[in-house]
Scaffold this active site. Structure first.
Site, PDB file in Angstrom:
ATOM      1  N   LYS A  60     -16.821 101.188 -17.914  1.00 35.46           N
ATOM      2  CA  LYS A  60     -17.589 100.535 -16.862  1.00 35.46           C
ATOM      3  C   LYS A  60     -17.896  99.088 -17.204  1.00 35.46           C
ATOM      4  O   LYS A  60     -18.213  98.748 -18.330  1.00 35.46           O
ATOM      5  CB  LYS A  60     -18.884 101.292 -16.611  1.00 35.46           C
ATOM      6  N   GLU A  80     -14.848 115.502 -14.320  1.00 37.57           N
ATOM      7  CA  GLU A  80     -16.249 115.527 -14.771  1.00 37.57           C
ATOM      8  C   GLU A  80     -17.185 115.632 -13.563  1.00 37.57           C
ATOM      9  O   GLU A  80     -16.775 115.395 -12.422  1.00 37.57           O
ATOM     10  CB  GLU A  80     -16.567 114.264 -15.578  1.00 37.57           C
TER      11      GLU A  80
HETATM   12  N1  PSU Z   1     -18.187 106.399 -14.462  1.00 31.68           N
HETATM   13  C1  PSU Z   1     -18.608 106.360 -13.186  1.00 31.68           C
HETATM   14  N2  PSU Z   1     -19.756 106.990 -12.861  1.00 31.68           N
HETATM   15  C2  PSU Z   1     -20.439 107.717 -13.776  1.00 31.68           C
HETATM   16  C3  PSU Z   1     -19.981 107.783 -15.119  1.00 31.68           C
HETATM   17  C4  PSU Z   1     -18.852 107.098 -15.405  1.00 31.68           C
HETATM   18  O1  PSU Z   1     -17.996 105.737 -12.333  1.00 31.68           O
HETATM   19  O2  PSU Z   1     -21.449 108.313 -13.420  1.00 31.68           O
HETATM   20  C5  PSU Z   1     -20.689 108.649 -16.128  1.00 31.68           C
HETATM   21  C6  PSU Z   1     -19.619 109.440 -16.895  1.00 31.68           C
HETATM   22  O3  PSU Z   1     -19.941 110.805 -16.778  1.00 31.68           O
HETATM   23  C7  PSU Z   1     -19.754 108.980 -18.320  1.00 31.68           C
HETATM   24  C8  PSU Z   1     -21.221 108.670 -18.357  1.00 31.68           C
HETATM   25  O4  PSU Z   1     -19.347 109.947 -19.243  1.00 31.68           O
HETATM   26  O5  PSU Z   1     -21.448 107.992 -17.120  1.00 31.68           O
HETATM   27  C9  PSU Z   1     -21.619 107.844 -19.547  1.00 31.68           C
HETATM   28  O6  PSU Z   1     -22.995 107.884 -19.680  1.00 31.68           O
HETATM   29  P1  PSU Z   1     -23.682 107.360 -21.051  1.00 31.68           P
HETATM   30  O7  PSU Z   1     -23.372 105.879 -21.083  1.00 31.68           O
HETATM   31  O8  PSU Z   1     -25.151 107.663 -20.880  1.00 31.68           O
HETATM   32  O9  PSU Z   1     -23.031 108.112 -22.163  1.00 31.68           O
END
Ligand code: PSU
Ligand code: MN
Length: 284
Positions: free
Chosen positions: A142, A8
């Site tokens: 996370k 990603e």
């Molecule tokens: N994990 C990380 N750093 C990130 C993300 C995940 O260590 O930047 C990103 C991923 O791309 C994940 C996104 O899909 O955060 C999720 O964002 P949201 O909670 O807005 O869906």
């Protein structure tokens, strides 16, 4: 057929500070190659979906200001505008599935945010993994999220979460969340067998890999930093798509770089594990 691993790009543009972001993106690609697979970093650029960003595009994703965070809802508008977009896990699995790529690697997936009962903030990652036949290799979700609710939601959506050498859900910087997982795999061949069975059902799966011991953080310490970061975010009125990037930055600052070091390490490790699983999957 050669094994391929999708990577990603939101983590490059929004998840890590410069210049660590570009270095880490390159290192993750190297980790996939070293394990005998082909890395394909996914992004949106110049009105096209890119499967396999070249180094020039990696540099743009890492260094340009205002790169859009591209979740599922953003793909079409960004394509139409010709804008640069860094894909989240949700967008990446959808694009990977379309491209016939069976495995992707990331740090942590999105999930149910703390306070979701008020904000309804549940990442599109969960539904996207449920709907697309892609094996997502990550270190759980996370730590800033509500992990019990995230695990419940994955169960509701029918997404298997497989502990890789563990019986507990990893919590990103921390090796374990204390939450029990009903299924585990102790090596790439057994993870690949489970993944193959699930992909054949037309749906996705999470392989949850703990951060390497050498860089793991203590759970209590990490929890304190997270609580502080969330307080800061709420006080600053941060909401929606900006929440995850804000919290990751606040955490990096709050732990004197240890969270960042752990993040980089687990990203590289997950890329290598994903490559090993992808290699096994090719022959299944
Ligand atoms: N994990 C990380 N750093 C990130 C993300 C995940 O260590 O930047 C990103 C991923 O791309 C994940 C996104 O899909 O955060 C999720 O964002 P949201 O909670 O807005 O869906
Ligand atoms: Mn969200």
């Amino acid at each position: 057929m050669k094994a391929v691993v999708a990577l990603e790009s939101t983590v490059i543009s929004h998840g890590l500070p410069r210049p660590t972001n570009l270095e880490t993106a390159r290192r993750c690609e190297q980790a996939v190659r070293a394990a005998g697979a082909v890395p394909k970093t996914i992004a949106i650029a110049d009105g096209r979906i890119v499967v396999g960003a070249d180094d020039v595009l990696l540099q743009r994703l890492a260094n340009e200001d205002g790169v859009a965070k591209a979740s599922l809802r953003d793909i079409a508008p960004l394509l139409a505008r010709g804008a640069l977009g860094a894909t989240t896990v949700a967008a990446t699995v959808s694009i990977a599935a379309e491209a016939g790529i069976e495995v992707m690697a990331t740090g942590g997936i999105g999930g149910v945010h703390r306070g979701a009962d008020r904000t309804f903030d549940v990442s599109a990652d969960l539904g996207a993994i449920a709907r697309h036949p892609v094996c997502v290799v990550c270190s759980g979700a996370k730590l800033v999220l509500d992990l019990p609710k995230t695990l419940e939601m994955l169960e509701t959506l029918g997404v298997p979460v497989i502990g890789y050498g563990t019986d507990e859900l990893p919590a990103f910087y921390v090796r374990s969340s204390g939450l029990h997982l009903p299924h585990r795999a102790d090596d790439a061949p057994s993870a690949a067998r489970i993944a193959r069975a699930q992909l054949e059902r037309g749906a996705g799966i999470v392989i949850a890999v703990p951060v390497p011991d050498t860089h793991a953080m203590d759970r209590a310490e990490a929890e304190r930093s997270v609580a502080q970061a969330i307080e800061q975010a709420e006080a600053a009125g941060v909401a929606g798509a900006a929440v995850t990037p804000y919290l990751l930055r606040a955490l990096g600052e709050g732990t004197q770089g240890r969270a960042l070091a752990a993040n980089v390490e687990l990203l590289k490790h997950n890329a290598a594990v994903a490559a090993a699983i992808a290699t096994e999957l090719v022959s299944l």
